[in-house]
Write a protein that holds these residues in place. Structure first.
Motif, PDB file in Angstrom:
ATOM      1  N   LEU A   1       0.828  -1.201   0.000  1.00 54.74           N
ATOM      2  CA  LEU A   1       0.000   0.000   0.000  1.00 54.74           C
ATOM      3  C   LEU A   1       0.868   1.259   0.000  1.00 54.74           C
ATOM      4  CD1 LEU A   1      -2.798  -0.968   2.563  1.00 54.74           C
ATOM      5  CD2 LEU A   1      -3.078  -0.677   0.100  1.00 54.74           C
ATOM      6  N   ARG A   2       1.890   1.260   0.869  1.00 61.62           N
ATOM      7  CA  ARG A   2       2.747   2.441   0.976  1.00 61.62           C
ATOM      8  C   ARG A   2       3.542   2.676  -0.310  1.00 61.62           C
ATOM      9  NH1 ARG A   2       2.800   4.150   6.230  1.00 61.62           N
ATOM     10  NH2 ARG A   2       2.258   2.630   7.848  1.00 61.62           N
ATOM     11  N   SER A   3       3.888   1.591  -1.008  1.00 63.91           N
ATOM     12  CA  SER A   3       4.691   1.735  -2.230  1.00 63.91           C
ATOM     13  C   SER A   3       3.938   2.444  -3.354  1.00 63.91           C
ATOM     14  CB  SER A   3       5.159   0.349  -2.709  1.00 63.91           C
ATOM     15  OG  SER A   3       4.051  -0.412  -3.182  1.00 63.91           O
ATOM     16  N   LEU A   4       2.611   2.507  -3.251  1.00 67.75           N
ATOM     17  CA  LEU A   4       1.842   3.203  -4.287  1.00 67.75           C
ATOM     18  C   LEU A   4       2.171   4.700  -4.297  1.00 67.75           C
ATOM     19  CD1 LEU A   4      -1.634   1.473  -3.826  1.00 67.75           C
ATOM     20  CD2 LEU A   4       0.019   1.096  -5.665  1.00 67.75           C
ATOM     21  N   ALA A   5       2.305   5.282  -3.101  1.00 66.21           N
ATOM     22  CA  ALA A   5       2.758   6.680  -2.945  1.00 66.21           C
ATOM     23  C   ALA A   5       2.124   7.595  -3.980  1.00 66.21           C
ATOM     24  CB  ALA A   5       4.283   6.739  -3.029  1.00 66.21           C
ATOM     25  N   LEU A   6       0.810   7.619  -4.016  1.00 70.06           N
ATOM     26  CA  LEU A   6       0.112   8.338  -5.082  1.00 70.06           C
ATOM     27  C   LEU A   6       0.392   9.834  -5.092  1.00 70.06           C
ATOM     28  CD1 LEU A   6      -3.370   6.560  -5.110  1.00 70.06           C
ATOM     29  CD2 LEU A   6      -1.352   6.116  -6.523  1.00 70.06           C
ATOM     30  N   LEU A   7       0.520  10.455  -3.931  1.00 74.24           N
ATOM     31  CA  LEU A   7       0.792  11.888  -3.896  1.00 74.24           C
ATOM     32  C   LEU A   7       2.124  12.220  -4.549  1.00 74.24           C
ATOM     33  CD1 LEU A   7      -0.399  13.054  -0.351  1.00 74.24           C
ATOM     34  CD2 LEU A   7      -1.470  13.520  -2.552  1.00 74.24           C
ATOM     35  N   ASP A   8       3.067  11.300  -4.451  1.00 76.67           N
ATOM     36  CA  ASP A   8       4.401  11.519  -4.990  1.00 76.67           C
ATOM     37  C   ASP A   8       4.443  11.262  -6.492  1.00 76.67           C
ATOM     38  OD1 ASP A   8       7.015  12.285  -4.658  1.00 76.67           O
ATOM     39  OD2 ASP A   8       7.756  10.266  -4.297  1.00 76.67           O
TER      40      ASP A   8
ATOM     41  N   LEU B   1      -6.117   4.922   3.429  1.00 70.32           N
ATOM     42  CA  LEU B   1      -6.003   6.026   2.473  1.00 70.32           C
ATOM     43  C   LEU B   1      -4.661   6.723   2.593  1.00 70.32           C
ATOM     44  CD1 LEU B   1      -7.101   7.977   0.362  1.00 70.32           C
ATOM     45  CD2 LEU B   1      -8.185   9.268   2.216  1.00 70.32           C
ATOM     46  N   LEU B   2      -4.251   7.029   3.839  1.00 70.71           N
ATOM     47  CA  LEU B   2      -2.977   7.722   4.036  1.00 70.71           C
ATOM     48  C   LEU B   2      -1.799   6.861   3.583  1.00 70.71           C
ATOM     49  CD1 LEU B   2      -3.531   9.456   7.499  1.00 70.71           C
ATOM     50  CD2 LEU B   2      -3.513  10.535   5.241  1.00 70.71           C
ATOM     51  N   LYS B   3      -1.917   5.555   3.786  1.00 67.66           N
ATOM     52  CA  LYS B   3      -0.853   4.655   3.320  1.00 67.66           C
ATOM     53  C   LYS B   3      -0.745   4.675   1.806  1.00 67.66           C
ATOM     54  CE  LYS B   3      -1.178   1.430   7.225  1.00 67.66           C
ATOM     55  NZ  LYS B   3      -1.593   0.064   7.655  1.00 67.66           N
ATOM     56  N   VAL B   4      -1.889   4.611   1.133  1.00 70.04           N
ATOM     57  CA  VAL B   4      -1.901   4.628  -0.328  1.00 70.04           C
ATOM     58  C   VAL B   4      -1.343   5.953  -0.858  1.00 70.04           C
ATOM     59  CG1 VAL B   4      -3.409   4.659  -2.355  1.00 70.04           C
ATOM     60  CG2 VAL B   4      -3.768   2.960  -0.576  1.00 70.04           C
ATOM     61  N   LEU B   5      -1.647   7.036  -0.168  1.00 72.44           N
ATOM     62  CA  LEU B   5      -1.134   8.339  -0.581  1.00 72.44           C
ATOM     63  C   LEU B   5       0.366   8.462  -0.361  1.00 72.44           C
ATOM     64  CD1 LEU B   5      -3.947  10.677   0.788  1.00 72.44           C
ATOM     65  CD2 LEU B   5      -3.537  10.067  -1.595  1.00 72.44           C
ATOM     66  N   GLY B   6       0.917   7.599   0.514  1.00 73.54           N
ATOM     67  CA  GLY B   6       2.351   7.635   0.785  1.00 73.54           C
ATOM     68  C   GLY B   6       2.738   8.653   1.827  1.00 73.54           C
ATOM     69  N   VAL B   7       1.903   8.770   2.887  1.00 75.50           N
ATOM     70  CA  VAL B   7       2.134   9.805   3.895  1.00 75.50           C
ATOM     71  C   VAL B   7       3.508   9.673   4.550  1.00 75.50           C
ATOM     72  CG1 VAL B   7       1.127   8.509   5.822  1.00 75.50           C
ATOM     73  CG2 VAL B   7       1.065  11.005   5.845  1.00 75.50           C
ATOM     74  N   ASP B   8       4.052   8.442   4.613  1.00 69.41           N
ATOM     75  CA  ASP B   8       5.351   8.247   5.255  1.00 69.41           C
ATOM     76  C   ASP B   8       6.484   8.974   4.531  1.00 69.41           C
ATOM     77  OD1 ASP B   8       4.609   6.164   3.308  1.00 69.41           O
ATOM     78  OD2 ASP B   8       6.636   5.395   3.642  1.00 69.41           O
ATOM     79  N   ARG B   9       6.277   9.301   3.250  1.00 74.97           N
ATOM     80  CA  ARG B   9       7.305  10.005   2.489  1.00 74.97           C
ATOM     81  C   ARG B   9       7.327  11.499   2.764  1.00 74.97           C
ATOM     82  NH1 ARG B   9       8.073   7.065  -3.315  1.00 74.97           N
ATOM     83  NH2 ARG B   9       7.572   4.949  -2.663  1.00 74.97           N
ATOM     84  N   PHE B  10       6.311  11.977   3.484  1.00 71.88           N
ATOM     85  CA  PHE B  10       6.179  13.418   3.695  1.00 71.88           C
ATOM     86  C   PHE B  10       6.233  13.799   5.166  1.00 71.88           C
ATOM     87  CE2 PHE B  10       3.906  12.218  -0.170  1.00 71.88           C
ATOM     88  CZ  PHE B  10       4.617  12.963  -1.098  1.00 71.88           C
ATOM     89  N   VAL B  11       6.743  12.894   5.988  1.00 71.15           N
ATOM     90  CA  VAL B  11       6.807  13.159   7.425  1.00 71.15           C
ATOM     91  C   VAL B  11       8.212  12.881   7.955  1.00 71.15           C
ATOM     92  CG1 VAL B  11       5.990  12.436   9.697  1.00 71.15           C
ATOM     93  CG2 VAL B  11       4.362  12.676   7.825  1.00 71.15           C
TER      94      VAL B  11
ATOM     95  N   ILE C   1       1.569   9.395  13.090  1.00 73.62           N
ATOM     96  CA  ILE C   1       1.007   9.796  11.797  1.00 73.62           C
ATOM     97  C   ILE C   1       1.310   8.727  10.752  1.00 73.62           C
ATOM     98  CG2 ILE C   1       1.209  11.468   9.920  1.00 73.62           C
ATOM     99  CD1 ILE C   1      -0.306  12.574  12.245  1.00 73.62           C
ATOM    100  N   VAL C   2       2.488   8.110  10.869  1.00 78.12           N
ATOM    101  CA  VAL C   2       2.895   7.079   9.920  1.00 78.12           C
ATOM    102  C   VAL C   2       2.506   5.693  10.413  1.00 78.12           C
ATOM    103  CG1 VAL C   2       4.873   5.972   8.797  1.00 78.12           C
ATOM    104  CG2 VAL C   2       4.793   8.464   9.024  1.00 78.12           C
ATOM    105  N   THR C   3       2.838   5.385  11.666  1.00 78.91           N
ATOM    106  CA  THR C   3       2.629   4.023  12.164  1.00 78.91           C
ATOM    107  C   THR C   3       1.154   3.670  12.320  1.00 78.91           C
ATOM    108  OG1 THR C   3       2.820   4.800  14.471  1.00 78.91           O
ATOM    109  CG2 THR C   3       4.839   4.044  13.380  1.00 78.91           C
ATOM    110  N   GLU C   4       0.306   4.666  12.568  1.00 80.28           N
ATOM    111  CA  GLU C   4      -1.121   4.410  12.744  1.00 80.28           C
ATOM    112  C   GLU C   4      -1.958   4.962  11.584  1.00 80.28           C
ATOM    113  OE1 GLU C   4      -2.317   5.834  16.575  1.00 80.28           O
ATOM    114  OE2 GLU C   4      -0.629   4.864  17.609  1.00 80.28           O
ATOM    115  N   ALA C   5      -1.318   5.154  10.440  1.00 83.75           N
ATOM    116  CA  ALA C   5      -2.015   5.701   9.278  1.00 83.75           C
ATOM    117  C   ALA C   5      -3.107   4.755   8.795  1.00 83.75           C
ATOM    118  CB  ALA C   5      -1.017   5.960   8.147  1.00 83.75           C
TER     119      ALA C   5
END
Length: 267
Positions: free
Chosen positions: A27-34, A110-120, A103-107
């Motif tokens: 899910l995180r690898s999708l990083a749609l926002l990026d 949707l936030l995982k798909v967006l790739g929130v971990d890349r922006f924190v 913010i990342v560990t409990e995302a």
């Protein structure tokens, strides 16, 4: 028999955990926002309940800056920051946040798909229970701010108490980063409204950029006071963007602002 059942349960638990970890990584690898400017535009439209003022010129495509704001809640601040990030010009995403690791560990999904971990940039608690920036993280943030057009967001206090504007919770990290990299502080106010018993961000406002003069002319003994006063200046500017009742310790923001400017020698 009991040992056999125990081993089976252990193996089953490990397999389940590994499966969940692979799914989570997928899910995180999708990083749609990026990946896509179009996705960021769609995300901007999807967060319909927050009104954002026009992005100021000081946040233009090649302009680096540090956004500082109040902190009504973790989730509401995150939604507002995501919307602002989606509004910034340019083909690539330009906004990262210093925020709690949850913010990342409990995302959520949707936030995982967006790739929130890349922006924190996750900031962890120290032994006393306070959130502190590790030396490694400081270096990463400084490197990030050294690239043209990159924008950093962080709360001016790091706490949600008093709408994130209690003077006793004051943090000087934003000012120190601004002084080190020569980028302006841009005040940002999250005005809220009660809905179904919860405080929700309804409007994002921007203030005039604060271009802190270099502290090279300030003596060692005065430097600490100088940095604190610059932080107070930012807090006053954020408070001015909010309606009465949402300013924490800065209901008298205009008066405090005049006092701080006098101490700093700013017209």
């Amino acid at each position: 028999m009991e040992k056999g059942l125990h081993y089976t349960e252990v193996i089953s638990s490990l397999v389940k955990r590994q499966t969940l970890e692979r799914a989570d990584a997928g899910l995180r690898s999708l990083a749609l926002l990026d990946r896509s400017r179009k996705v960021r535009r769609l995300m901007d439209l999807a967060i319909r309940d927050i009104q954002v003022e026009p992005i100021p010129s000081c946040l233009g495509e090649d302009q680096g800056a540090i956004l500082v704001s109040n902190y009504p809640s973790v989730s509401q601040s995150l939604r507002a920051v995501i919307k602002v990030g989606c509004r910034l010009s340019g083909e690539r995403p330009r906004l990262k946040a210093i925020a709690r690791p949850e913010i990342v560990t409990e995302a959520n999904t949707l936030l995982k798909v967006l790739g929130v971990d890349r922006f924190v940039f996750p900031v962890h608690k120290d032994q006393s229970g306070a959130y502190r920036l590790e030396r490694r993280l400081v270096k990463e943030v400084l490197t990030y701010l050294g690239r043209p057009g990159n924008v950093l967001w962080l709360s001016i206090t790091g706490r949600t108490r008093g709408n994130g504007l209690l003077e006793g919770d004051l943090r000087t990290g934003a000012v120190l980063f601004a002084l080190k990299k020569g980028v302006p502080l841009v005040p940002m106010g999250f005005a809220t409204k009660e809905r179904k018993g919860r405080s929700r961000v309804e409007k994002v406002r921007f203030g005039e950029p604060i271009r802190a003069p270099r502290a090279s002319t300030v003596g060692d003994f005065e430097r600490a006071d100088y940095v604190i006063d610059l932080t107070r200046l930012a807090m006053c500017q954020v408070a001015r963007l909010l309606p009465s009742g949402q300013r924490g310790d800065f209901e008298d923001a205009e008066e405090r602002l005049a006092e701080v400017k006098t101490r700093l020698g700013i017209d």
